[in-house]
Design a protein around this motif. Structure first.
Motif, mmCIF file in Angstrom:
data_model
loop_
_atom_site.group_PDB
_atom_site.id
_atom_site.type_symbol
_atom_site.label_atom_id
_atom_site.label_comp_id
_atom_site.label_asym_id
_atom_site.label_seq_id
_atom_site.Cartn_x
_atom_site.Cartn_y
_atom_site.Cartn_z
ATOM 1 N N ALA A 25 30.127 40.640 42.465
ATOM 2 C CA ALA A 25 29.713 39.461 41.695
ATOM 3 C C ALA A 25 30.917 38.767 41.069
ATOM 4 O O ALA A 25 30.970 37.536 41.005
ATOM 5 N N VAL A 26 31.885 39.552 40.622
ATOM 6 C CA VAL A 26 33.094 38.969 40.025
ATOM 7 C C VAL A 26 33.933 38.297 41.108
ATOM 8 O O VAL A 26 34.501 37.220 40.889
ATOM 9 N N ILE A 27 34.006 38.914 42.269
ATOM 10 C CA ILE A 27 34.754 38.312 43.385
ATOM 11 C C ILE A 27 34.139 36.977 43.765
ATOM 12 O O ILE A 27 34.843 35.986 43.952
ATOM 13 N N ALA A 28 32.809 36.931 43.845
ATOM 14 C CA ALA A 28 32.124 35.694 44.213
ATOM 15 C C ALA A 28 32.294 34.614 43.147
ATOM 16 O O ALA A 28 32.349 33.421 43.464
ATOM 17 N N ALA A 29 32.415 35.008 41.892
ATOM 18 C CA ALA A 29 32.516 34.042 40.797
ATOM 19 C C ALA A 29 33.943 33.555 40.559
ATOM 20 O O ALA A 29 34.142 32.545 39.897
ATOM 21 N N THR A 30 34.920 34.261 41.073
ATOM 22 C CA THR A 30 36.320 33.885 40.857
ATOM 23 C C THR A 30 36.861 33.278 42.149
ATOM 24 O O THR A 30 36.991 33.985 43.159
ATOM 25 N N PRO A 31 37.203 31.984 42.138
ATOM 26 C CA PRO A 31 37.641 31.322 43.377
ATOM 27 C C PRO A 31 38.849 31.984 44.044
ATOM 28 O O PRO A 31 38.891 32.110 45.273
ATOM 29 N N MET A 32 39.826 32.418 43.259
ATOM 30 C CA MET A 32 41.017 33.053 43.841
ATOM 31 C C MET A 32 40.649 34.355 44.543
ATOM 32 O O MET A 32 41.112 34.629 45.647
ATOM 33 N N LEU A 33 39.786 35.136 43.909
ATOM 34 C CA LEU A 33 39.370 36.406 44.525
ATOM 35 C C LEU A 33 38.500 36.158 45.752
ATOM 36 O O LEU A 33 38.593 36.907 46.737
ATOM 37 N N PHE A 76 45.148 40.059 45.134
ATOM 38 C CA PHE A 76 44.351 40.426 43.958
ATOM 39 C C PHE A 76 45.261 40.608 42.736
ATOM 40 O O PHE A 76 44.886 40.213 41.634
ATOM 41 N N SER A 77 46.418 41.202 42.933
ATOM 42 C CA SER A 77 47.358 41.391 41.820
ATOM 43 C C SER A 77 47.824 40.052 41.262
ATOM 44 O O SER A 77 47.968 39.892 40.048
ATOM 45 N N ALA A 78 48.056 39.081 42.143
ATOM 46 C CA ALA A 78 48.470 37.754 41.692
ATOM 47 C C ALA A 78 47.383 37.094 40.859
ATOM 48 O O ALA A 78 47.677 36.292 39.973
ATOM 49 N N ALA A 79 46.134 37.452 41.122
ATOM 50 C CA ALA A 79 45.015 36.908 40.357
ATOM 51 C C ALA A 79 44.753 37.708 39.088
ATOM 52 O O ALA A 79 43.898 37.346 38.282
ATOM 53 N N GLY A 80 45.472 38.816 38.923
ATOM 54 C CA GLY A 80 45.310 39.635 37.721
ATOM 55 C C GLY A 80 44.259 40.719 37.830
ATOM 56 O O GLY A 80 43.798 41.240 36.820
ATOM 57 N N PHE A 81 43.885 41.073 39.049
ATOM 58 C CA PHE A 81 42.870 42.111 39.268
ATOM 59 C C PHE A 81 43.428 43.212 40.153
ATOM 60 O O PHE A 81 44.474 43.058 40.766
ATOM 61 N N THR A 82 42.720 44.334 40.202
ATOM 62 C CA THR A 82 43.101 45.447 41.064
ATOM 63 C C THR A 82 42.129 45.510 42.236
ATOM 64 O O THR A 82 40.921 45.644 42.038
#
Length: 86
Positions: free
Chosen positions: A55-63, A42-48
């Motif tokens: 919904a954000v996890i589902a919309a972001t392929p890396m997450l 998650f940190s590599a993707a810029g999230f915590t």
């Protein structure tokens, strides 16, 4: 002397034939490892990790990939509770 060797062979045989389950400590270590890798993902993707809505996890392929890998990792930790350890 023969009796001592016999007891040694019996003792070694019992050690080899018996097994123990890894148990909850091994599973806990496995779960912690899964979480640590997911936090890094998650940190590599810029999230915590733990603060991102589903919904954000589902919309972001890396997450979504991080989350799927986390689920697979957590499921594999169940083996630590089941698989006997010699």
């Amino acid at each position: 002397m023969i009796a001592q060797k016999l007891w040694s062979l019996i003792f070694v045989g019992l050690l080899i034939s018996s097994s123990a389950n890894a148990g909850p400590i091994a599973a806990g270590i496995c779960y912690a490892g899964c979480a640590a890798v997911t936090v890094a993902c998650f940190s590599a993707a810029g999230f915590t990790f733990g603060t991102v809505p589903g919904a954000v996890i589902a919309a972001t392929p890396m997450l979504a990939a991080c989350n799927a890998a986390f689920g697979i990792c957590e499921a594999s930790c169940v083996a630590a509770l089941i698989v006997p350890v010699p």
